[in-house]
Design a protein around this motif. Structure first.
Motif, short mmCIF file in Angstrom:
data_model
loop_
_atom_site.label_atom_id
_atom_site.label_comp_id
_atom_site.label_asym_id
_atom_site.label_seq_id
_atom_site.Cartn_x
_atom_site.Cartn_y
_atom_site.Cartn_z
N GLY A 120 66.31 -30.96 40.74
CA GLY A 120 66.53 -30.34 42.04
C GLY A 120 66.00 -28.94 42.18
N SER A 121 65.50 -28.36 41.10
CA SER A 121 64.99 -26.99 41.16
C SER A 121 63.70 -26.94 41.97
N PHE A 122 63.52 -25.81 42.65
CA PHE A 122 62.35 -25.60 43.51
C PHE A 122 61.18 -25.11 42.66
N PHE A 123 60.05 -25.87 42.68
CA PHE A 123 58.86 -25.45 41.95
C PHE A 123 57.92 -24.65 42.84
N GLY A 124 57.64 -25.17 44.01
CA GLY A 124 56.68 -24.53 44.89
C GLY A 124 56.46 -25.39 46.12
N THR A 125 55.22 -25.37 46.64
CA THR A 125 54.94 -26.11 47.86
C THR A 125 53.61 -26.84 47.78
N LEU A 126 53.54 -27.92 48.54
CA LEU A 126 52.28 -28.60 48.85
C LEU A 126 51.95 -28.19 50.28
N CYS A 127 50.88 -27.44 50.46
CA CYS A 127 50.60 -26.87 51.77
C CYS A 127 49.15 -27.07 52.17
N ALA A 128 48.89 -27.00 53.47
CA ALA A 128 47.53 -27.14 54.00
C ALA A 128 47.41 -26.29 55.26
N ILE A 129 46.22 -25.69 55.44
CA ILE A 129 45.94 -24.89 56.63
C ILE A 129 44.57 -25.23 57.18
N ASP A 130 44.37 -24.90 58.45
CA ASP A 130 43.05 -25.08 59.05
C ASP A 130 42.95 -24.16 60.27
N PRO A 131 41.78 -23.60 60.54
CA PRO A 131 41.64 -22.74 61.71
C PRO A 131 41.74 -23.49 63.03
N LYS A 132 41.72 -24.83 62.99
CA LYS A 132 41.84 -25.63 64.20
C LYS A 132 43.20 -26.32 64.23
N PRO A 133 43.70 -26.65 65.42
CA PRO A 133 44.97 -27.39 65.50
C PRO A 133 44.81 -28.82 65.03
N HIS A 134 45.87 -29.42 64.49
CA HIS A 134 45.87 -30.81 64.03
C HIS A 134 47.24 -31.43 64.33
N LYS A 135 47.23 -32.75 64.52
CA LYS A 135 48.48 -33.47 64.77
C LYS A 135 49.15 -33.75 63.44
N LEU A 136 49.96 -32.82 62.99
CA LEU A 136 50.59 -32.91 61.68
C LEU A 136 52.04 -33.39 61.75
N SER A 137 52.63 -33.37 62.94
CA SER A 137 54.02 -33.80 63.09
C SER A 137 54.15 -35.31 63.19
N ASP A 138 53.02 -36.03 63.14
CA ASP A 138 53.04 -37.49 63.12
C ASP A 138 53.79 -37.96 61.87
N GLU A 139 54.63 -39.00 62.04
CA GLU A 139 55.47 -39.45 60.93
C GLU A 139 54.66 -39.93 59.74
N ARG A 140 53.48 -40.51 59.98
CA ARG A 140 52.65 -40.99 58.86
C ARG A 140 52.14 -39.81 58.04
N VAL A 141 51.73 -38.75 58.72
CA VAL A 141 51.24 -37.56 58.01
C VAL A 141 52.39 -36.92 57.23
N LEU A 142 53.55 -36.77 57.88
CA LEU A 142 54.70 -36.19 57.19
C LEU A 142 55.11 -37.05 56.00
N GLY A 143 55.10 -38.38 56.19
CA GLY A 143 55.45 -39.26 55.09
C GLY A 143 54.52 -39.12 53.92
N MET A 144 53.22 -38.96 54.20
CA MET A 144 52.24 -38.79 53.13
C MET A 144 52.51 -37.50 52.35
N PHE A 145 52.73 -36.38 53.07
CA PHE A 145 52.99 -35.11 52.40
C PHE A 145 54.28 -35.17 51.58
N ARG A 146 55.33 -35.78 52.12
CA ARG A 146 56.59 -35.87 51.38
C ARG A 146 56.42 -36.70 50.12
N LEU A 147 55.70 -37.81 50.25
CA LEU A 147 55.47 -38.65 49.08
C LEU A 147 54.65 -37.92 48.03
#
Length: 398
Positions: A120-147
């Motif tokens: 349960g200890s916190f190691f860090g983050t999996l993160c991504a950025i881009d200068p353009k907007p993207h549809k990241l709140s889609d459940e498939r995208v969130l599911g992929m990042f969580r997995l």
């Protein structure tokens, strides 16, 4: 930035991430699947933000060991409040539109998901950025990042267990291999549909809405559907955790010919200068898993496009022969050396003349696994005139 002559005080964490062959594939998959320009695994503490691994296509400039001011990052808030942050577009986000972090680093699309260890200890983050907007709140995208964040935590735990216990070495290596191969398969198979999507969108931007554009949009929708199926396969694999391999679900299919034609059309869209001559003669239903046979064909055809002689057409035939379904893909080009023929269907094999950016040699391995799952055979012959891949399986009728 760090002094290259001094060991980093987070070097053990950086090395643990760096030794994994799974994590680079995860980051490449994120870039391919979302269009984000920068994806990273970061070690995040109360006072530090350290890059452990990154894929950077926008020259953001961070490499393993590089640091950002922790207070300048949103990952700091992810750790502080123990929750993910997802921003489709900073410009329209009511919480972060005036936040100092997007303004400082020049991004509009952002996502950061916590990486936790088994305890349960916190190691860090999996993160991504881009200068353009993207549809990241889609459940498939969130599911992929969580997995993926869960898998990174598992990779870290597995590495620690391997160091502590020789008894568990074999089991952990098997687990890592299954994870690596499955994620690499996903990354490989996303390339053709994502390329088709990108090509079509570029053409849409240059044209008025007409019949040709409508047809291209259809190709794009089909490609997105295939990508979604692959991501679903990844989620299924993570839930099962039993290394069961590629699942084959056969049925009497009337639409196999149409599915194969769709694959040809997709590949032709992204390689307009490479002729693809497709002959489909299926007078009866084929007992198969249509999605998997389409995947097998896409990999064979993609291989032919990559390695075939430029300007000479690829010839494809799908027929029923003496009660068997037979699929052949033939391309002109250099003869495949005998030593390579012996290992051509093995995973992660690579030809000596294949540029590293063309993949990890997984396409033919995937095709062979699908062939085996159908109780069929996949063979290759090669001479100075052509190379032919042939898939054959029995086609029982109910």
């Amino acid at each position: 930035m760090n002094d290259s002559n001094k060991a980093h005080d987070f070097q053990e964490d950086i090395d643990a991430i760096g030794r994994s062959t799974v994590i680079p594939t995860l980051l490449e998959t994120i870039v391919l699947a979302t269009g984000m320009g920068f994806a990273a695994v970061a070690r995040v503490t109360e006072a530090r933000w350290v890059t452990c691994r990154a894929v950077d296509t926008i020259s953001f400039g961070l490499t393993p060991g590089d640091e950002l001011d922790i207070e300048s990052t949103l990952c700091h808030e992810v750790r502080q409040f123990d929750q993910e942050i997802v921003i489709d577009d900073v410009a329209s986000d009511p919480i972060y539109v005036n936040h100092h972090c997007p303004a400082r680093y020049g991004f509009r699309g952002y996502i950061s998901v916590p990486i936790r260890r088994a305890d349960g200890s916190f190691f860090g983050t999996l993160c991504a950025i881009d200068p353009k907007p993207h549809k990241l709140s889609d459940e498939r995208v969130l599911g992929m990042f969580r997995l993926f964040s869960q898998m990174i935590g598992e990779v870290l735990d597995a590495a620690e267990a391997l160091a502590e216990s020789e008894e568990e070495l074999s089991h952990e290596r098997d687990l890592a291999e299954v994870q690596e191969q499955f994620i690499a398969i996903l990354a490989h198979d996303l390339r053709n549909p994502v390329s088709a999507l990108s090509s079509g969108l570029r053409m849409i931007e240059r044209r008025d809405i007409d019949a040709t554009t409508i047809e291209l949009v259809g190709f794009m929708r089909a490609s997105v559907s295939r990508m979604a199926l692959l991501i679903e396969n990844l989620l299924d694999q993570a839930r099962k955790r039993n290394g069961g391999g590629i699942v084959i679900e056969r049925s009497q299919a009337e639409d196999l010919g149409a599915a194969l034609s769709q694959v040809s059309a997709e590949l032709q869209t992204v390689t307009p200068d490479q002729g693809i001559k497709t002959t489909i003669e299926l007078s009866a239903p084929v007992f198969c898993d249509v999605a998997r046979i389409s995947q097998l064909y896409s990999n064979l055809l993609g291989n032919a496009v990559t390695h075939g002689a430029s300007g000479k057409p690829i010839e494809v035939a799908a027929r029923l022969v003496d009660g068997d379904f037979v699929l052949t893909v033939a391309n002109s080009g250099d003869r495949i050396p005998e030593d390579l023929l012996r290992t051509i269907f093995m995973p992660f094999e690579r030809t000596s003349n294949r540029p590293s950016r063309e993949g990890r040699g997984l396409g033919l391995y995937i095709a062979m696994e699908i062939a085996k799952g159908h109780g069929g055979t996949l063979t290759v012959t090669s001479n100075d005139d052509e190379t032919v891949f042939s898939f054959r399986m029995s086609n029982p009728q109910t």
